[in-house]
Design an enzyme around this catalytic site. Sequence first.
Site, mmCIF file in Angstrom:
data_model
loop_
_atom_site.group_PDB
_atom_site.id
_atom_site.type_symbol
_atom_site.label_atom_id
_atom_site.label_comp_id
_atom_site.label_asym_id
_atom_site.label_seq_id
_atom_site.Cartn_x
_atom_site.Cartn_y
_atom_site.Cartn_z
ATOM 1 N N HIS A 57 38.383 -36.917 -14.442
ATOM 2 C CA HIS A 57 37.473 -35.788 -15.249
ATOM 3 C C HIS A 57 36.130 -35.643 -14.270
ATOM 4 C CE1 HIS A 57 39.130 -36.934 -19.104
ATOM 5 N NE2 HIS A 57 39.630 -38.092 -18.541
ATOM 6 N N LYS A 160 27.411 -39.473 -23.551
ATOM 7 C CA LYS A 160 26.817 -38.105 -22.833
ATOM 8 C C LYS A 160 27.394 -38.007 -21.568
ATOM 9 C CE LYS A 160 22.919 -38.469 -20.061
ATOM 10 N NZ LYS A 160 21.476 -38.576 -19.604
ATOM 11 N N ARG A 187 24.661 -29.745 -20.593
ATOM 12 C CA ARG A 187 25.035 -31.295 -21.254
ATOM 13 C C ARG A 187 26.481 -30.662 -21.890
ATOM 14 N NH1 ARG A 187 20.798 -32.629 -24.724
ATOM 15 N NH2 ARG A 187 21.830 -31.552 -26.289
ATOM 16 N N GLN A 189 28.367 -32.710 -23.661
ATOM 17 C CA GLN A 189 28.532 -33.415 -24.832
ATOM 18 C C GLN A 189 27.405 -34.509 -24.998
ATOM 19 O OE1 GLN A 189 32.570 -34.838 -25.169
ATOM 20 N NE2 GLN A 189 31.987 -36.725 -24.166
ATOM 21 N N TRP A 303 10.801 -34.182 -23.664
ATOM 22 C CA TRP A 303 11.596 -32.863 -24.468
ATOM 23 C C TRP A 303 10.981 -32.748 -26.037
ATOM 24 C CZ3 TRP A 303 16.212 -32.172 -27.993
ATOM 25 C CH2 TRP A 303 16.284 -30.853 -28.180
#
Length: 309
Positions: A57, A160, A187, A189, A303
């Site tokens: 991956h 994540k 991002r 997921q 954030w």
Amino acid sequence: MVQNLMTMRFGNRIFTPTWNRENIASVMITFKEPFGTQGRGGYFDEFGIIRDVMQNHLLQILSLVAMEKPATIHPDDIRNEKVKVLKCIPPLQLEDVVLGQYTGDPNGEGDAKYGYLDDKTVPPGSNTPTFASAVLKIKNERWDGVPFILRCGKALNERKADIRIQYTDVPGDIFEGKTKRNELVMRVQPGEAVYVKMMTKTPGMSFDMEETELDLTYGSRYKNAKLPDAYERLLLDVFCGSQMHFVRADELSEAWRIFTPILHQIEQENVRPIPYKYGSRGPVEADKLLAENNFKYYGSYKWVDSSKH
Ligand SMILES: NC(=O)C1=CN([C@@H]2O[C@H](COP(=O)(O)OP(=O)(O)OC[C@H]3O[C@@H](n4cnc5c(N)ncnc54)[C@H](OP(=O)(O)O)[C@@H]3O)[C@@H](O)[C@H]2O)C=CC1
Ligand SMILES: O=C1O[C@H](COP(=O)(O)O)[C@@H](O)[C@H](O)[C@H]1O
């Protein structure tokens, strides 16, 4: 999102000229899961996290981040470029790797109380890593000297998957060291988003500066769009006969060339993974590896989720 890498890189003039060793300090690709082996330990133990997630991956994502621009978007052209960049990566070295294995958290709830070795299907005393952080090097003109840091693990603090391109410090700083590095984050997921961390003047009369972001959150920008699951996408490709997202034999053999020597070394030398607590960010030694490989963490970025205000 992974498909979007091609569009982001090759469909935007602003990224292409900076996509290189002159401007990028490090690249980090992360895959974290908040659960352990969940009774699958017997299966997992034969393979470990490097074979389970990193060699396939994460390396796939790396090749899309690092490859040269393909001649066309035809699957064969893309796969040719992926193979070419993999050929420039020397085999991974043990000194560039941190391995971990999760232990139970006595204060945790449910599964979190149990470590990897508490899984009845795992051989007692197993040294199989459930966490790995590794630095790959790409010996070509674009990337020589830029660390590509791959991180993956089970029983961590969150779910994540993201790609983090950290830019170099601004040369000739006039802001007395207050400038933090830009980061382009994709991002994958959960909650697909692309954001660029950047410095801005704090609103108001002062001349202070702070970190903020240019933010494309898919859930807000594409409210009514159906975002297909990764496996849905692959199944559709199978039905349509598109091989773009499938690994070709020569790509696979390059991937194993990079990882097989270290996998054998880990097994032959019985390298002990560092214990980390279920629900943590993994061994602290992995953060040391980041710091040694030109990734700067400031701990100051906050954030503000504007969709909640
Ligand atoms: N559109 C959106 O949805 C947006 C969401 N956000 C959210 O804001 C939060 C903060 O953003 P983020 O980009 O992660 O920024 P941070 O500055 O919090 O983290 C940046 C990176 O530093 C790593 N890190 C954390 N602690 C340390 C440490 N002690 N030493 C070394 N490295 C460390 C993190 O790794 P690790 O993964 O291991 O923690 C992460 O990869 C996130 O939850 C993010 O999802 C931000 C912008 C836009
Ligand atoms: O291939 C694998 O992937 C899954 C994670 O995939 P996701 O699509 O559910 O995020 C991982 O849990 C598994 O160990 C690995 O074999």
